[in-house]
Scaffold this motif. Structure first.
Motif, mmCIF file in Angstrom:
data_model
loop_
_atom_site.group_PDB
_atom_site.id
_atom_site.type_symbol
_atom_site.label_atom_id
_atom_site.label_comp_id
_atom_site.label_asym_id
_atom_site.label_seq_id
_atom_site.Cartn_x
_atom_site.Cartn_y
_atom_site.Cartn_z
ATOM 1 N N PRO A 17 -5.498 6.165 -5.824
ATOM 2 C CA PRO A 17 -5.368 6.921 -4.573
ATOM 3 C C PRO A 17 -5.078 5.974 -3.405
ATOM 4 O O PRO A 17 -5.597 4.862 -3.360
ATOM 5 C CB PRO A 17 -6.743 7.568 -4.405
ATOM 6 N N ASP A 18 -4.215 6.449 -2.505
ATOM 7 C CA ASP A 18 -3.859 5.708 -1.284
ATOM 8 C C ASP A 18 -2.800 4.632 -1.495
ATOM 9 O O ASP A 18 -2.443 3.942 -0.553
ATOM 10 C CB ASP A 18 -5.086 5.071 -0.606
ATOM 11 N N ALA A 19 -2.316 4.469 -2.712
ATOM 12 C CA ALA A 19 -1.261 3.473 -2.921
ATOM 13 C C ALA A 19 0.055 3.968 -2.325
ATOM 14 O O ALA A 19 0.974 3.167 -2.116
ATOM 15 C CB ALA A 19 -1.094 3.178 -4.403
ATOM 16 N N GLY A 20 0.142 5.285 -2.066
ATOM 17 C CA GLY A 20 1.344 5.808 -1.408
ATOM 18 C C GLY A 20 2.147 6.799 -2.253
ATOM 19 O O GLY A 20 3.328 6.997 -1.999
ATOM 20 N N LYS A 21 1.491 7.451 -3.191
ATOM 21 C CA LYS A 21 2.214 8.374 -4.073
ATOM 22 C C LYS A 21 2.838 9.542 -3.290
ATOM 23 O O LYS A 21 4.006 9.860 -3.503
ATOM 24 C CB LYS A 21 1.265 8.908 -5.153
ATOM 25 N N ASN A 137 4.368 -1.419 -3.470
ATOM 26 C CA ASN A 137 4.573 -0.650 -2.243
ATOM 27 C C ASN A 137 3.890 -1.310 -1.041
ATOM 28 O O ASN A 137 3.088 -2.217 -1.205
ATOM 29 C CB ASN A 137 4.021 0.767 -2.456
ATOM 30 N N LYS A 138 4.239 -0.839 0.118
ATOM 31 C CA LYS A 138 3.663 -1.271 1.403
ATOM 32 C C LYS A 138 3.991 -2.726 1.709
ATOM 33 O O LYS A 138 3.164 -3.449 2.287
ATOM 34 C CB LYS A 138 2.130 -1.061 1.430
ATOM 35 N N TRP A 139 5.191 -3.173 1.295
ATOM 36 C CA TRP A 139 5.563 -4.569 1.570
ATOM 37 C C TRP A 139 5.770 -4.809 3.066
ATOM 38 O O TRP A 139 5.871 -5.940 3.533
ATOM 39 C CB TRP A 139 6.801 -4.969 0.757
ATOM 40 N N ASP A 140 5.814 -3.747 3.838
ATOM 41 C CA ASP A 140 5.945 -3.894 5.297
ATOM 42 C C ASP A 140 4.614 -4.303 5.933
ATOM 43 O O ASP A 140 4.551 -4.529 7.138
ATOM 44 C CB ASP A 140 6.397 -2.559 5.914
ATOM 45 N N ARG A 141 3.556 -4.336 5.121
ATOM 46 C CA ARG A 141 2.247 -4.693 5.666
ATOM 47 C C ARG A 141 1.754 -5.975 5.026
ATOM 48 O O ARG A 141 2.109 -6.263 3.890
ATOM 49 C CB ARG A 141 1.242 -3.581 5.315
ATOM 50 N N PRO A 142 0.894 -6.730 5.702
ATOM 51 C CA PRO A 142 0.380 -7.946 5.083
ATOM 52 C C PRO A 142 -0.227 -7.637 3.718
ATOM 53 O O PRO A 142 -0.891 -6.622 3.547
ATOM 54 C CB PRO A 142 -0.705 -8.411 6.062
HETATM 55 P P1 G4P Z 1 -1.578 8.618 -2.144
HETATM 56 O O1 G4P Z 1 -0.772 9.880 -2.213
HETATM 57 O O2 G4P Z 1 -1.225 7.636 -3.202
HETATM 58 O O3 G4P Z 1 -3.047 8.835 -2.055
HETATM 59 O O4 G4P Z 1 -1.189 7.846 -0.800
HETATM 60 P P2 G4P Z 1 -0.429 8.351 0.497
HETATM 61 O O5 G4P Z 1 0.999 8.546 0.246
HETATM 62 O O6 G4P Z 1 -1.184 9.470 1.097
HETATM 63 O O7 G4P Z 1 -0.584 7.052 1.394
HETATM 64 C C1 G4P Z 1 -1.847 6.539 1.766
HETATM 65 C C2 G4P Z 1 -1.737 5.852 3.099
HETATM 66 O O8 G4P Z 1 -0.856 4.728 2.959
HETATM 67 C C3 G4P Z 1 -1.140 6.717 4.184
HETATM 68 O O9 G4P Z 1 -1.719 6.311 5.399
HETATM 69 C C4 G4P Z 1 0.311 6.323 4.174
HETATM 70 O O10 G4P Z 1 0.954 6.548 5.404
HETATM 71 C C5 G4P Z 1 0.213 4.849 3.874
HETATM 72 N N1 G4P Z 1 1.411 4.328 3.234
HETATM 73 C C6 G4P Z 1 2.057 4.791 2.147
HETATM 74 N N2 G4P Z 1 3.127 4.015 1.857
HETATM 75 C C7 G4P Z 1 3.167 3.050 2.788
HETATM 76 C C8 G4P Z 1 4.028 1.943 3.042
HETATM 77 O O11 G4P Z 1 4.991 1.697 2.336
HETATM 78 N N3 G4P Z 1 3.725 1.161 4.106
HETATM 79 C C9 G4P Z 1 2.655 1.400 4.909
HETATM 80 N N4 G4P Z 1 2.448 0.566 5.924
HETATM 81 N N5 G4P Z 1 1.831 2.429 4.710
HETATM 82 C C10 G4P Z 1 2.070 3.235 3.674
HETATM 83 P P3 G4P Z 1 -2.869 7.124 6.082
HETATM 84 O O12 G4P Z 1 -3.191 6.436 7.349
HETATM 85 O O13 G4P Z 1 -3.980 7.374 5.126
HETATM 86 O O14 G4P Z 1 -2.205 8.504 6.285
HETATM 87 P P4 G4P Z 1 -1.309 8.958 7.495
HETATM 88 O O15 G4P Z 1 -2.274 9.626 8.362
HETATM 89 O O16 G4P Z 1 -0.684 7.728 8.051
HETATM 90 O O17 G4P Z 1 -0.307 9.862 6.903
#
Ligand code: G4P
Length: 522
Positions: A17-21, A137-142
Motif C-alpha cells: 500500500p502507498d507505493a502508488g498503484k 516508482n516515485k523517482w521524483d522524490r529522494p
Molecule cells: P496505493 O494505491 O499504492 O496505495 O498508492 P497511491 O497511488 O494512493 O499513492 C500513495 C501516495 O503516494 C499518494 O500520496 C500519491 O500521490 C503518492 N505517489 C504516488 N506515485 C508517486 C510518485 O511517482 N511520486 C510522488 N512524489 N508521489 C507519488 P498521498 O499524499 O497519500 O495522497 P494524495 O493526497 O497526494 O493523493
C-alpha cells in the motif's frame, strides 16, 4: 457485432500500500484510451476515484476491497488491468486475481525498497510462474540508490533485475532515463500536477552528453556496470520467471508510464494455452471457456447483486450465448454480462481470451468454476491458501440463526473467509479462518449489513493449519492444544497454536499425516 480482435495483454499491479498503484492506474489511463472505464478510475476515498461504496470500512480506510478490471486500448492492442485489493492485509483475493493474469507489474517505492507485502506477492507470482516487470516508482522524490535497489531485488527475492531504462539523476532529481536498449536519452518534462501526459523527447547519446553532463555520464557508467554483470534483458529468462525487466518512473508526474505500456505490449506474454484438469491445454483459439476468479455480492447499494468475474481463457464470448457450467453441467445464460469497474457497469457484447467479464446475478457460479461452450473443459481451482487467523462466529441475536447460516454460507462460497466446522463446536459457532485478519472485519461488516445477522467473533489462539486425513483426525483431536475441523471443501485441517506445538506432535507421532497447505511457510 464483429469482435474487437486486437491482441490482448492482461496484467495486475502488485505493490505494498502507498507505493502508488492507484496513481499508476490513473497515469496508465491517461496514456491509453480507456475502453471500459465506466466512470472514473479507481482511486482512494476522497480522491477522484470511484471506490465501490458497498462497505463503510472501505471508505473509512480509503481502500478498495472489491476487484474488477480496467480495459484500455494502447497502440494496436487491448490491455486489461485486473485490480488487486490495495490493503496492507493479505487476503486470498489477491492470490485469485493472480490466477487471472498473464504477467504482473511489481511496483516499488524508491524510498522504501522491498516491503513485506511486495515480497509475499512476489512469492505468489513465482509460485504461479508469472513473469514480473518491476517499476521503481516515485523517482521524483529522494530515495535509495538505484544500484542498491537492484541489489535488494536480486538478493531478497532471487530474481535478477535487468533494467531496460536507467534514471538520469538521483532519486529526487529525475531528468529522464537512459534507454539501455538503444542508448538514447528520454527526457521528461513536468506538467502542472501531472494532470496531462508529460511530454518526452528522445535525444541521441551525444546530445545528452552535451546537454545533461555529469548525470548522463553517471547513468552511462551504471549501465555499463550492469551490462558487465549480465543484467541485460533476455526474453526467455524473463518469461521463465528468472529475470525481471526494470523501469524507473514517477507515476505522479507521468514519467516512464509510456515505457511501461510499451514493455507490456512488446515483452509481456499474450494470453496463452490454459491447462485443464485433465492435463489437456485449451488454446486461445479453441471454443469459448472462462474461469471464475472472483465472486462478489452487494458491490454497491444501487446494484445489490452478485457478480461473478471470469477471465476468458479461450474462444470468443458473445453476450447472450448460453454456455455450460462445468461444475453442475447446467446451462448458463449470459444475457447480463458486463464490464464492471468501481461502481459503474457497461454491457459488453464480446470478449476475447484475456478479457474479464462480470456476470451479474450468476448465483450458481463459485470461485474456481469453469464455464464453456462446446467440448467440456474444467480448469483446476486456485488452491485455498493456508489460513493463519482463526475465530469463532456466533449470531448476536439467536433468533436470526437462519439469516446467520445463509450469510456464512454465502461468505464461504465467495471465499471471503474459509469456514471450518466440527461436531464438537456445532453449526451455531463455526470457525472462520483467514489468511489476513481484515477478512474477519469484512465478514462481520457484511453479515450485519447484508444479511441482517450481526455476529460476535472470538479470536482463537491457533496460528497454523495442517492438512490431515479422516483416519488420523480422531487421534489429533485428542492431542492437547490441537483441534481438528473440516473445511467446506472436505479437507480435514488440524489447527496448532504455533510451530513448536506442531513440531512436537510431529516428533511424537511421525505416523500421523500432517501436511502444509499451499503457500504455507510451515
Ligand atoms: P496505493 O494505491 O499504492 O496505495 O498508492 P497511491 O497511488 O494512493 O499513492 C500513495 C501516495 O503516494 C499518494 O500520496 C500519491 O500521490 C503518492 N505517489 C504516488 N506515485 C508517486 C510518485 O511517482 N511520486 C510522488 N512524489 N508521489 C507519488 P498521498 O499524499 O497519500 O495522497 P494524495 O493526497 O497526494 O493523493
Amino acid at each position: 457485432m464483429h469482435p474487437d480482435d486486437r491482441p490482448r495483454r492482461t496484467f495486475a499491479v502488485i505493490s505494498h500500500p502507498d507505493a502508488g498503484k492507484s496513481t499508476l492506474t490513473e497515469a496508465l489511463a491517461l496514456h491509453a484510451r480507456v475502453i471500459a472505464e465506466a466512470g472514473a478510475v479507481h482511486g482512494k476515498a476522497g480522491r477522484r476515484g470511484t471506490v465501490s461504496d458497498w462497505m463503510e470500512i472501505e471508505r473509512a480506510r480509503g481502500i478498495s476491497i472489491s476487484s474488477a478490471a480496467l480495459q484500455f486500448a494502447y497502440r494496436d492492442h487491448v490491455v486489461n488491468l485486473v485490480d488487486t485489493p490495495g490493503h496492507a492485509d493479505f487476503s486470498e483475493d489477491t492470490y485469485r486475481v493472480l490466477a487471472a493474469v498473464d504477467s504482473a507489474v511489481m511496483l516499488i517505492d524508491a524510498a522504501k525498497g522491498l516491503e513485506p507485502q511486495t515480497l509475499k506477492l512476489f512469492q505468489v507470482c513465482a509460485h504461479r510462474g508469472l513473469p514480473v516487470i518491476t517499476v521503481i516508482n516515485k523517482w521524483d522524490r529522494p530515495g535509495l540508490d538505484a544500484l542498491a535497489l537492484m541489489d535488494e531485488i536480486e538478493t531478497r527475492i532471487g530474481l535478477k533485475p535487468t533494467p531496460l531504462t536507467w534514471p538520469v539523476g538521483i532519486a529526487g532529481d529525475f531528468h529522464g532515463v537512459l534507454d539501455r536498449r538503444d542508448g538514447d536519452f528520454i527526457r521528461y518534462t513536468r506538467t502542472a500536477g501531472g494532470a496531462t501526459r508529460a511530454p518526452e523527447e528522445h535525444l541521441p547519446a551525444a546530445q545528452a552528453s552535451r546537454e545533461v553532463g555529469a548525470d548522463w555520464h553517471d547513468a552511462v557508467e551504471a549501465s555499463d556496470l550492469l551490462a558487465a554483470d549480465g543484467a541485460d534483458h533476455d526474453q526467455d529468462l524473463f518469461l521463465a520467471g528468472q529475470t525481471t525487466p526494470v523501469l524507473f518512473a514517477s507515476a505522479l508526474l507521468n514519467f516512464g508510464v509510456a515505457q511501461l505500456l510499451d514493455v507490456l505490449l512488446d515483452l509481456a506474454p499474450a494470453p496463452g494455452p490454459n491447462l485443464a484438469e485433465d492435463g489437456v491445454a485449451r488454446c486461445p483459439e479453441d471454443e469459448f471457456s472462462a474461469y471464475v476468479f472472483k465472486v462478489q455480492a452487494g458491490m454497491d447499494a444501487a446494484h445489490r447483486d452478485r457478480v461473478a468475474f471470469a477471465r476468458v481463457c479461450s474462444g470468443v464470448f458473445e453476450r447472450g450465448m448460453v454456455v455450460t457450467h462445468a461444475q453442475t453441467g447446467r446451462p448458463f445464460a449470459t444475457k447480463y454480462a458486463k464490464a464492471v469497474f468501481g461502481r459503474d457497469r457497461a454491457a459488453i457484447d464480446t470478449a476475447l481470451p484475456g478479457d474479464i467479464i462480470g456476470l451479474i446475478n450468476a448465483t450458481a457460479l463459485r470461485v474456481g468454476d469453469t464455464i464453456y461452450d462446446g467440448a467440456p473443459v474444467t480448469y483446476p481451482r486456485v488452491p485455498s491458501f493456508a489460513p493463519e487467523h482463526f475465530a469463532t462466529a456466533r449470531a448476536l441475536d439467536a433468533g436470526r440463526y437462519k439469516q446467520f447460516r445463509r450469510g456464512i454460507e454465502q461468505l464461504d462460497q465467495e471465499g471471503v473467509v474459509q469456514v471450518l466446522r466440527s461436531e464438537v463446536r456445532g453449526d451455531q459457532a463455526p470457525v472462520l479462518a483467514a489468511v489476513g485478519p481484515m477478512q474477519f472485519e469484512v465478514a462481520a461488516a457484511r453479515m450485519a449489513a447484508e444479511f441482517n445477522a450481526p455476529i460476535h467473533l472470538e479470536k482463537l489462539a491457533y496460528t497454523l493449519a495442517q492438512r490431515t486425513s479422516e483416519d488420523h483426525a480422531p487421534h489429533l483431536a485428542g492431542t492437547p492444544g490441537v483441534e481438528v475441523l473440516r473445511r467446506s471443501d472436505g479437507e480435514q485441517l488440524a489447527l496448532f497454536p504455533d510451530k513448536w506445538r506442531l513440531d512436537s506432535v510431529r516428533r511424537q507421532h511421525p505416523e500421523l499425516l500432517l501436511e502444509p497447505l499451499p503457500a504455507s511457510s510451515t
